[in-house]
Scaffold this motif. Structure first.
Motif, PDB file in Angstrom:
ATOM      1  N   PRO A  48       0.857  -1.330   0.037  1.00 52.85           N
ATOM      2  CA  PRO A  48       0.120   0.059  -0.064  1.00 52.85           C
ATOM      3  C   PRO A  48       0.910   1.375   0.224  1.00 52.85           C
ATOM      4  O   PRO A  48       0.643   2.159  -0.707  1.00 52.85           O
ATOM      5  N   GLY A  49       2.084   1.349   0.547  1.00 48.13           N
ATOM      6  CA  GLY A  49       3.071   2.514   0.527  1.00 48.13           C
ATOM      7  C   GLY A  49       3.517   2.839  -0.755  1.00 48.13           C
ATOM      8  O   GLY A  49       3.489   4.013  -1.064  1.00 48.13           O
ATOM      9  N   VAL A  50       3.547   1.757  -1.450  1.00 49.33           N
ATOM     10  CA  VAL A  50       3.993   1.912  -2.704  1.00 49.33           C
ATOM     11  C   VAL A  50       2.835   2.609  -3.678  1.00 49.33           C
ATOM     12  O   VAL A  50       3.135   3.545  -4.355  1.00 49.33           O
ATOM     13  N   LEU A  51       1.663   2.379  -3.508  1.00 50.36           N
ATOM     14  CA  LEU A  51       0.637   2.761  -4.061  1.00 50.36           C
ATOM     15  C   LEU A  51       0.542   4.251  -3.595  1.00 50.36           C
ATOM     16  O   LEU A  51       0.316   5.202  -4.701  1.00 50.36           O
ATOM     17  N   ALA A  52       0.599   4.496  -2.530  1.00 49.32           N
ATOM     18  CA  ALA A  52       0.273   5.928  -1.975  1.00 49.32           C
ATOM     19  C   ALA A  52       1.637   6.639  -2.428  1.00 49.32           C
ATOM     20  O   ALA A  52       1.365   8.001  -2.807  1.00 49.32           O
ATOM     21  N   LEU A  53       2.873   6.294  -2.657  1.00 51.41           N
ATOM     22  CA  LEU A  53       3.886   7.126  -3.322  1.00 51.41           C
ATOM     23  C   LEU A  53       3.741   7.271  -4.686  1.00 51.41           C
ATOM     24  O   LEU A  53       3.628   8.729  -4.927  1.00 51.41           O
ATOM     25  N   ILE A  54       3.285   6.257  -5.307  1.00 55.30           N
ATOM     26  CA  ILE A  54       2.919   6.721  -6.949  1.00 55.30           C
ATOM     27  C   ILE A  54       1.742   7.883  -6.887  1.00 55.30           C
ATOM     28  O   ILE A  54       2.027   8.798  -7.902  1.00 55.30           O
ATOM     29  N   LEU A  55       0.925   7.594  -6.113  1.00 54.13           N
ATOM     30  CA  LEU A  55      -0.440   8.615  -6.487  1.00 54.13           C
ATOM     31  C   LEU A  55      -0.056   9.927  -5.826  1.00 54.13           C
ATOM     32  O   LEU A  55      -0.736  10.766  -6.029  1.00 54.13           O
ATOM     33  N   ASN A  56       0.809  10.150  -4.876  1.00 50.05           N
ATOM     34  CA  ASN A  56       1.387  11.351  -4.384  1.00 50.05           C
ATOM     35  C   ASN A  56       2.243  12.081  -5.064  1.00 50.05           C
ATOM     36  O   ASN A  56       3.005  12.835  -4.354  1.00 50.05           O
ATOM     37  N   ILE A  57       2.866  11.426  -6.335  1.00 48.31           N
ATOM     38  CA  ILE A  57       3.912  12.262  -7.022  1.00 48.31           C
ATOM     39  C   ILE A  57       3.665  13.495  -7.259  1.00 48.31           C
ATOM     40  O   ILE A  57       4.419  14.415  -7.091  1.00 48.31           O
ATOM     41  N   PRO A  58       2.480  14.130  -7.725  1.00 45.73           N
ATOM     42  CA  PRO A  58       2.144  15.431  -8.009  1.00 45.73           C
ATOM     43  C   PRO A  58       2.054  16.406  -6.709  1.00 45.73           C
ATOM     44  O   PRO A  58       2.950  17.485  -6.919  1.00 45.73           O
ATOM     45  N   THR A  79      -0.656   8.684   8.016  1.00 48.57           N
ATOM     46  CA  THR A  79      -0.446   7.956   9.459  1.00 48.57           C
ATOM     47  C   THR A  79      -0.623   6.651   9.468  1.00 48.57           C
ATOM     48  O   THR A  79      -0.177   6.012  10.739  1.00 48.57           O
ATOM     49  N   ASP A  80      -1.247   5.979   8.581  1.00 50.89           N
ATOM     50  CA  ASP A  80      -1.269   4.407   8.786  1.00 50.89           C
ATOM     51  C   ASP A  80      -0.092   3.907   7.915  1.00 50.89           C
ATOM     52  O   ASP A  80       0.077   2.622   8.011  1.00 50.89           O
ATOM     53  N   LEU A  81       1.019   4.716   7.464  1.00 54.49           N
ATOM     54  CA  LEU A  81       2.114   4.052   6.909  1.00 54.49           C
ATOM     55  C   LEU A  81       3.192   4.466   7.517  1.00 54.49           C
ATOM     56  O   LEU A  81       3.514   5.683   8.034  1.00 54.49           O
ATOM     57  N   PRO A  82       4.588   3.705   7.529  1.00 50.21           N
ATOM     58  CA  PRO A  82       5.734   4.145   7.815  1.00 50.21           C
ATOM     59  C   PRO A  82       6.340   5.250   7.021  1.00 50.21           C
ATOM     60  O   PRO A  82       5.924   5.324   5.956  1.00 50.21           O
ATOM     61  N   PRO A  83       7.190   6.197   7.680  1.00 49.04           N
ATOM     62  CA  PRO A  83       7.633   7.174   6.898  1.00 49.04           C
ATOM     63  C   PRO A  83       8.680   6.862   5.982  1.00 49.04           C
ATOM     64  O   PRO A  83       9.075   5.429   6.082  1.00 49.04           O
ATOM     65  N   LEU A  84       8.972   7.432   4.740  1.00 49.17           N
ATOM     66  CA  LEU A  84       9.931   7.098   3.784  1.00 49.17           C
ATOM     67  C   LEU A  84      11.021   8.125   3.603  1.00 49.17           C
ATOM     68  O   LEU A  84      10.684   9.162   3.924  1.00 49.17           O
ATOM     69  N   TYR A  86      11.453   0.076  -0.111  1.00 49.74           N
ATOM     70  CA  TYR A  86      10.568   0.596   0.839  1.00 49.74           C
ATOM     71  C   TYR A  86       9.670  -0.388   1.354  1.00 49.74           C
ATOM     72  O   TYR A  86       9.447  -0.203   2.736  1.00 49.74           O
ATOM     73  N   ASN A  87       9.462  -1.568   0.786  1.00 53.21           N
ATOM     74  CA  ASN A  87       8.974  -2.759   1.615  1.00 53.21           C
ATOM     75  C   ASN A  87       9.786  -3.223   2.716  1.00 53.21           C
ATOM     76  O   ASN A  87       9.389  -3.575   3.931  1.00 53.21           O
ATOM     77  N   ARG A  88      11.090  -3.214   2.660  1.00 51.35           N
ATOM     78  CA  ARG A  88      11.937  -3.530   3.683  1.00 51.35           C
ATOM     79  C   ARG A  88      11.595  -2.524   4.827  1.00 51.35           C
ATOM     80  O   ARG A  88      11.825  -2.854   5.910  1.00 51.35           O
ATOM     81  N   SER A  89      11.730  -1.095   4.487  1.00 53.93           N
ATOM     82  CA  SER A  89      11.591  -0.206   5.534  1.00 53.93           C
ATOM     83  C   SER A  89      10.163  -0.178   6.456  1.00 53.93           C
ATOM     84  O   SER A  89      10.457  -0.391   7.498  1.00 53.93           O
ATOM     85  N   CYS A  90       9.212  -1.067   5.584  1.00 52.76           N
ATOM     86  CA  CYS A  90       7.916  -1.117   6.181  1.00 52.76           C
ATOM     87  C   CYS A  90       7.990  -2.169   7.294  1.00 52.76           C
ATOM     88  O   CYS A  90       7.415  -2.161   8.155  1.00 52.76           O
ATOM     89  N   ILE A  91       8.584  -3.131   6.406  1.00 55.77           N
ATOM     90  CA  ILE A  91       8.785  -4.672   7.333  1.00 55.77           C
ATOM     91  C   ILE A  91       9.438  -4.531   8.760  1.00 55.77           C
ATOM     92  O   ILE A  91       9.069  -4.853   9.761  1.00 55.77           O
ATOM     93  N   CYS A  92      10.720  -3.837   8.393  1.00 57.73           N
ATOM     94  CA  CYS A  92      11.662  -3.803   9.576  1.00 57.73           C
ATOM     95  C   CYS A  92      11.464  -2.591  10.542  1.00 57.73           C
ATOM     96  O   CYS A  92      11.591  -2.882  11.752  1.00 57.73           O
ATOM     97  N   ASN A  93      11.191  -1.597   9.932  1.00 55.32           N
ATOM     98  CA  ASN A  93      11.103  -0.329  10.694  1.00 55.32           C
ATOM     99  C   ASN A  93       9.660   0.245  11.080  1.00 55.32           C
ATOM    100  O   ASN A  93       9.550   0.769  12.154  1.00 55.32           O
TER     101      ASN A  93
END
Length: 242
Positions: free
Chosen positions: A73-83, A107-112, A167-174
Motif C-alpha cells: 500500500p505504501g508504494v501505491l500511496a507514493l505513486i499517487l502522491n507524485i504530483p 499516518t497508517d504508513l511508515p515514513p519513507l 520501501y517494503n524493507r522499511s515497512c517490514i523492519c522499521n
C-alpha cells in the motif's frame, strides 16, 4: 464479459496450464500484447508490467475500469502522491529528492526517505527515466475508481534489490516490525553467515512473532464477513454488475 490485458509470454504460459480459460463461455477473455522483449530474452528478472495505457483504451471504449494492485500500500500511496511531492518541493520534476528528512504520506504508513523512492532502483535505466514511467502510471491510475490491494503479514527476512522492495524493507523492519534486514559486508556481499545469524534472530524474536500474528489476525478479520476488505470486494462486484 471481463477482459484481461496480459503479455503474450504470460498468456502462453496461462493457456498451457489451463487451455479452457480462454473460452468466452466463462465470461472472461484475454488480450495478449507484446512485452517488448525478443523470444530469447530472459523474463525471470522482470517486474510485473503495469499497462497504464490499457486504462486509456478502456476509458475511450467506455468500459468499466479496475486495477488489481499486488504491491505494498505504501508504494501505491507514493505513486499517487507524485504530483503533491513535486508541489510541496519534496522532489523535483525529475524525481530527485530536495530534502534530507523523512516523508509521511499517511499516518497508517511508515515514513519513507529518498532511499525508498522506487524509481531509484528500477533496473538499468536512469532514475529520471524510471520516474517518468511511474508518473505516467500515476496519471493513468487516476482514471480508475477501484483499487484492490492484496497483502498478508508474516515474518520476513529482507534482501531487497529492485524497485519497491527497498520501501517494503522499511515497512517490514522499521514500521510494522515483522522482519529483519540482511546486511552486506564491506565488499557488498550478503554472506551465508549473515543469513544464518539473521534467521536465528528472526526465529528467536518474540516481538516480531507477536507483531506478525497481530497483522495476520487483522488481515483475517478484514477478509471475513463484515470486514473492510470483504465489504470492498462486495461493493466492487456490485459495481461490475451494474
Amino acid at each position: 464479459m471481463v477482459t484481461f490485458v496480459i503479455t503474450e509470454f504470460a498468456h502462453a504460459r496461462l493457456m498451457a496450464a489451463e487451455p479452457d480459460l480462454d473460452n468466452e463461455r466463462n465470461k472472461v477473455r484475454y488480450i495478449a500484447v507484446p512485452d517488448g522483449l525478443s523470444e530469447d530474452d530472459a523474463r525471470n528478472d522482470e517486474a510485473d508490467p503495469m499497462f497504464g495505457w490499457a486504462l486509456e483504451i478502456a476509458e475511450m471504449l467506455k468500459l468499466k475500469l479496475a486495477i488489481f494492485w499486488t504491491s505494498a500500500p505504501g508504494v501505491l500511496a507514493l505513486i499517487l502522491n507524485i504530483p503533491k511531492l513535486i508541489e510541496d518541493g519534496i522532489i523535483d520534476a525529475k524525481g530527485s529528492s530536495k530534502i534530507d528528512g523523512k516523508v509521511q504520506l499517511s499516518t497508517d504508513l511508515p515514513p519513507l526517505t529518498s532511499a525508498d523512492f522506487l524509481w531509484n532502483y528500477s533496473g538499468k535505466q536512469s532514475g529520471e527515466t524510471n520516474f517518468q514511467y511511474f508518473s505516467g502510471i500515476q496519471r493513468n491510475m487516476k482514471r480508475c475508481g477501484w483499487l484492490l490491494c492484496n497483502c498478508m503479514g508474516v515474518p520476513f527476512l529482507c534482501w531487497p534489490y529492485f524497485a519497491d522492495q527497498f520501501y517494503n524493507r522499511s515497512c517490514i523492519c522499521n514500521g510494522y516490525k515483522v522482519g529483519l534486514a540482511l546486511s552486506p559486508d564491506e565488499y557488498g556481499i550478503v554472506t551465508r553467515h549473515e543469513i544464518r545469524r539473521k534467521l536465528d534472530s528472526l526465529v528467536a524474536d518474540d516481538g516480531i512473532r507477536a507483531n506478525a500474528l497481530k497483522l495476520k489476525e487483522m488481515a483475517l478479520q478484514s477478509i471475513s464477513e463484515g470486514g473492510s476488505s470483504a465489504k470492498n470486494l462486495d461493493n466492487f462486484i456490485s459495481q461490475m454488475k451494474q
